[in-house]
Design a protein around this motif. Structure first.
Motif, PDB file in Angstrom:
ATOM      1  N   GLY A   1      31.040  26.699  35.364  1.00  0.00           N
ATOM      2  CA  GLY A   1      31.083  27.912  34.553  1.00  0.00           C
ATOM      3  C   GLY A   1      32.321  28.761  34.726  1.00  0.00           C
ATOM      4  N   PHE A   2      33.368  28.241  35.372  1.00  0.00           N
ATOM      5  CA  PHE A   2      34.592  29.029  35.529  1.00  0.00           C
ATOM      6  C   PHE A   2      35.166  29.447  34.179  1.00  0.00           C
ATOM      7  N   GLU A   3      35.122  28.528  33.208  1.00  0.00           N
ATOM      8  CA  GLU A   3      35.732  28.823  31.909  1.00  0.00           C
ATOM      9  C   GLU A   3      34.919  29.827  31.101  1.00  0.00           C
ATOM     10  N   GLU A   4      33.706  30.179  31.558  1.00  0.00           N
ATOM     11  CA  GLU A   4      32.866  31.151  30.865  1.00  0.00           C
ATOM     12  C   GLU A   4      33.083  32.580  31.374  1.00  0.00           C
ATOM     13  N   VAL A   5      33.846  32.725  32.450  1.00  0.00           N
ATOM     14  CA  VAL A   5      34.070  34.055  33.021  1.00  0.00           C
ATOM     15  C   VAL A   5      34.825  34.928  32.020  1.00  0.00           C
ATOM     16  N   ASP A   6      34.343  36.155  31.825  1.00  0.00           N
ATOM     17  CA  ASP A   6      34.919  37.069  30.829  1.00  0.00           C
ATOM     18  C   ASP A   6      35.089  38.444  31.465  1.00  0.00           C
TER      19      ASP A   6
ATOM     20  N   VAL B   1      40.933  30.633  29.047  1.00  0.00           N
ATOM     21  CA  VAL B   1      41.591  29.451  28.510  1.00  0.00           C
ATOM     22  C   VAL B   1      41.447  28.290  29.493  1.00  0.00           C
ATOM     23  N   TYR B   2      41.550  28.602  30.770  1.00  0.00           N
ATOM     24  CA  TYR B   2      41.347  27.602  31.825  1.00  0.00           C
ATOM     25  C   TYR B   2      40.607  28.266  32.967  1.00  0.00           C
ATOM     26  N   GLY B   3      39.695  27.545  33.578  1.00  0.00           N
ATOM     27  CA  GLY B   3      39.007  28.036  34.760  1.00  0.00           C
ATOM     28  C   GLY B   3      38.745  26.900  35.716  1.00  0.00           C
ATOM     29  N   GLY B   4      39.181  27.049  36.951  1.00  0.00           N
ATOM     30  CA  GLY B   4      38.969  25.997  37.932  1.00  0.00           C
ATOM     31  C   GLY B   4      39.959  26.111  39.068  1.00  0.00           C
ATOM     32  N   PRO B   5      39.998  25.107  39.937  1.00  0.00           N
ATOM     33  CA  PRO B   5      40.928  25.135  41.070  1.00  0.00           C
ATOM     34  C   PRO B   5      42.373  25.222  40.600  1.00  0.00           C
ATOM     35  N   ALA B   6      43.178  25.944  41.372  1.00  0.00           N
ATOM     36  CA  ALA B   6      44.578  26.129  41.000  1.00  0.00           C
ATOM     37  C   ALA B   6      45.434  24.936  41.380  1.00  0.00           C
TER      38      ALA B   6
END
Length: 348
Positions: A267-272, A279-284
């Motif tokens: 659910g990283f990409e759902e963070v608002d 646009v992107y959510g996850g490990p760097a």
């Protein structure tokens, strides 16, 4: 370090480009010395009007689902809520070991595997590529019928594991393994309460020899991955917890082993935070510490045609082209016994 990149422009660019921008903008805590705090966060504003939210924390506090829950709560409060919609649950005692602890299942996680130096891990560099529905369906068409409903994670992991082994060419009698985490929140009885944000995962292992993995169709690897995942029961979870107490903290044996992690459903990409979904959510970045290992991360990212999984792995520099050729050949049917399908598109 999980991060999200948000922008006011809905068509802000390609997924892998966003990921590269994110990596460049992350402040390197290592430059200030060893990280020893509980949590560090950073916001980097971009000229386009968007921003990058980066978070670094001690992994003993939470797993990926818990991190996404925390970031989602921050987003809700940034949008004006007084409290998170999902209250955080501590209750770490729910995963305590039994008294007395007892190992009742077979666990290969801490097996001693001799290193025969036939699996070179030098000059490790990242390699990223999209793995969308076209590629997944190309594999599904050519696996045994009882495996046709396997998850996308299982299919990607089987393909990548097999291609890595073919690429690195260990001795055919050498043992090769894939180790990955499984979320156990819903597998316990009763399930863990909604909002539990601690580490609620166990690691499972699929094992075979290099010869069997390379010489058999991809369905062989797929069955091994699926079986390892399906073996996670309530008893397996309790036995894993007890094993950790009995054996104590140990580093995992990295010999001839692939370590994939899937955060596509976290659910990283759902963070608002008030600017819309990320646009992107996850490990760097991928793990590339002092002890090299074959690490893989599966995240969601856009490539111009909606959301696809982007697979990022660490490979020895000399193995990149061979690996991509093997993977493309598998997707075109050369290694699975079927007709050609759309070849994979590398984002290197």
């Amino acid at each position: 370090m999980p991060c999200t990149r948000q922008t006011e422009q809905p068509n802000g660019g390609g997924g892998e480009r966003n990921r590269r921008v994110c990596r460049r903008q992350i402040w390197r805590v290592e430059a200030r010395g060893e990280f020893s705090g509980d949590e560090i966060s950073q916001v980097t504003r971009l000229r386009c009007g968007g921003f990058i939210f980066a978070l670094r924390l001690n992994h003993t506090m939470s797993d990926a689902i818990g991190i996404a829950q925390f970031m989602g709560a921050v987003g809700e409060m940034a949008r004006g809520k007084c409290a998170p919609s999902i209250p955080h649950v501590w209750q770490r005692e729910l995963l305590n070991a039994r008294n007395p602890p007892r190992v009742t299942c077979t666990h290969h996680l801490l097996d001693e595997v001799p290193d025969t130096n036939d699996y070179p891990l030098h000059n490790m560099v990242p390699c990223s590529f999209f793995f969308g529905s076209t590629q997944v369906n190309a594999i599904r068409k050519h696996v045994p019928s009882h495996l046709s409903q396997c998850s996308t994670f299982e299919i990607i992991t089987a393909c990548v594991w097999r291609c890595i082994t073919i690429t690195l060419k260990p001795d055919i009698e050498s043992q090769v393994r894939v180790i990955f985490p499984v979320n156990v929140r819903a597998k316990l009885s009763p399930p863990l309460p909604t909002g539990y944000y601690g580490n609620a995962i166990v690691f499972v292992v699929a094992i075979t020899t290099a010869g069997k993995l390379c010489q058999n169709p991809v369905g062989y690897a797929l069955q091994l991955v699926k079986t390892a995942k399906d073996n996670v029961t309530v008893e397996y979870v309790r036995s894993s917890t007890d094993l950790a107490v009995i054996k104590g903290q140990r580093d995992l044996n990295r010999v001839r082993c692939y370590f994939p992690t899937d955060v596509t459903h976290v659910g990283f990409e759902e963070v608002d935070f008030g600017w819309g979904k990320a646009v992107y959510g996850g490990p760097a970045k991928l793990w590339n510490g002092p002890n090299p290992k074959l690490t893989g991360q599966y995240t969601l990212c856009g490539n111009g045609s909606g959301k696809n999984e982007i697979v990022s792995i660490l490979l020895p520099n000399v193995a990149h082209e061979i690996f991509l050729k093997e993977l493309e050949g598998m997707l075109m049917g050369h290694a699975i016994g079927g007709p050609s399908s759309t070849p994979i598109k590398s984002s290197m």
